[in-house]
Design an enzyme around this catalytic site. Sequence first.
Site, PDB file in Angstrom:
ATOM      1  N   SER A 167       4.214   6.134   8.766  1.00 53.43           N
ATOM      2  CA  SER A 167       4.319   5.640   7.402  1.00 53.43           C
ATOM      3  C   SER A 167       5.795   5.492   7.017  1.00 53.43           C
ATOM      4  O   SER A 167       6.525   4.760   7.687  1.00 53.43           O
ATOM      5  CB  SER A 167       3.554   6.566   6.456  1.00 53.43           C
ATOM      6  OG  SER A 167       3.336   5.965   5.208  1.00 53.43           O
ATOM      7  N   ASP A 260      -6.068  -0.205   6.039  1.00 54.46           N
ATOM      8  CA  ASP A 260      -4.816   0.336   5.520  1.00 54.46           C
ATOM      9  C   ASP A 260      -4.036  -0.797   4.882  1.00 54.46           C
ATOM     10  O   ASP A 260      -3.872  -1.855   5.494  1.00 54.46           O
ATOM     11  CB  ASP A 260      -4.024   0.947   6.686  1.00 54.46           C
ATOM     12  CG  ASP A 260      -2.692   1.558   6.282  1.00 54.46           C
ATOM     13  OD1 ASP A 260      -2.295   1.447   5.116  1.00 54.46           O
ATOM     14  OD2 ASP A 260      -2.039   2.149   7.160  1.00 54.46           O
ATOM     15  N   HIS A 290      -5.217   4.824   6.292  1.00 56.85           N
ATOM     16  CA  HIS A 290      -3.858   5.354   6.334  1.00 56.85           C
ATOM     17  C   HIS A 290      -3.899   6.883   6.313  1.00 56.85           C
ATOM     18  O   HIS A 290      -4.664   7.494   5.569  1.00 56.85           O
ATOM     19  CB  HIS A 290      -3.067   4.850   5.129  1.00 56.85           C
ATOM     20  CG  HIS A 290      -1.607   5.082   5.213  1.00 56.85           C
ATOM     21  ND1 HIS A 290      -0.750   4.212   5.855  1.00 56.85           N
ATOM     22  CD2 HIS A 290      -0.823   6.083   4.730  1.00 56.85           C
ATOM     23  CE1 HIS A 290       0.489   4.665   5.760  1.00 56.85           C
ATOM     24  NE2 HIS A 290       0.471   5.802   5.083  1.00 56.85           N
TER      25      HIS A 290
END
Length: 319
Positions: A167, A260, A290
């Site tokens: 991320s 996501d 995610h």
Amino acid sequence: MTLPSEIQTQLKPAMRLLVQRMAQAPYPPMHTQTPQQARAAYELGSSVLDVPKPDLARVEDLRITARDGAVLPLRLYAPSAAAGLPVLLYFHGGGFTIGSIDSHDIFCRTLSQLSGAAIVSLDYRLAPEHRFPTAVHDSWDALAWLSDEGGRGLGLDTARLAVGGDSAGGTLAAVAAVHARDQGIPLALQLLIYPGTTDHQDTPSHAGFEHGPVLEKALIDWFFAQYIDPEDRSDWRFAPLKSADVDGVAAAWVGLAECDPLVDEGVLYADKLRAAGVPVDLEIYRGVVHGFIKMGRAIPEARQLHQDAARALRQAFGL
């Protein structure tokens, strides 16, 4: 909030059940909390769905000094006490606002155990106390230290060095790979797990997953409001898709979640690297959301990513 039926259909059964349970939890949305409250809540739940914590032969807490004199914590993981292990410098996720060495401790332990490589995890400074580009500078300072006297002092093989993250940490890793090329630091691999790469979140997947599950537009907007001023969002150190030149950066392994908001920008960055002649291995894990890499107790795709990422490290390091 009830997810649209088409999104529910996309999710794998175990993922769908988990998302439903998370939606029913009696906790306020993260974007309605203060950063300090959000950090505490994230840390409290960070290992609930993780795989069992592996025991490793070597775990050491370290400190380095950043360019502005700040002291940055790091943690070294190694599956053996042998000298000369290759090493991955890892940056945790959390929207540049939450997350820590501790929140990603089990993931780093698992990756070290499965790959046979050492992992050094960095506790870069978080927003809003430390806004852009502090996290970038911290990641670059850690890379410079580890590639030079720091890694050698730990008995690591700094000639076999990689960067990685998930991320926001994946963003930092992608940016560090470009910086490494510019500084003449050879990297064996950049390991990018659902990285953020765009300056504005306007891809089809952002529109399709605007209301989640797990990562929704309101939370993304909240993270970036903590981290960066609007006029800085086109800076390639925030949005590596804006980098003018990625020729000659390290080979990439990119792992994305299908459900996501960030999946499209991950694919776009993989395409950008390939267009520049960079070898890219892209894996899209179907039916998951995610943050799934920390859900291995419930989600088999998380355990599969652990294996795949470890295999990519072994191949890159010649293990």
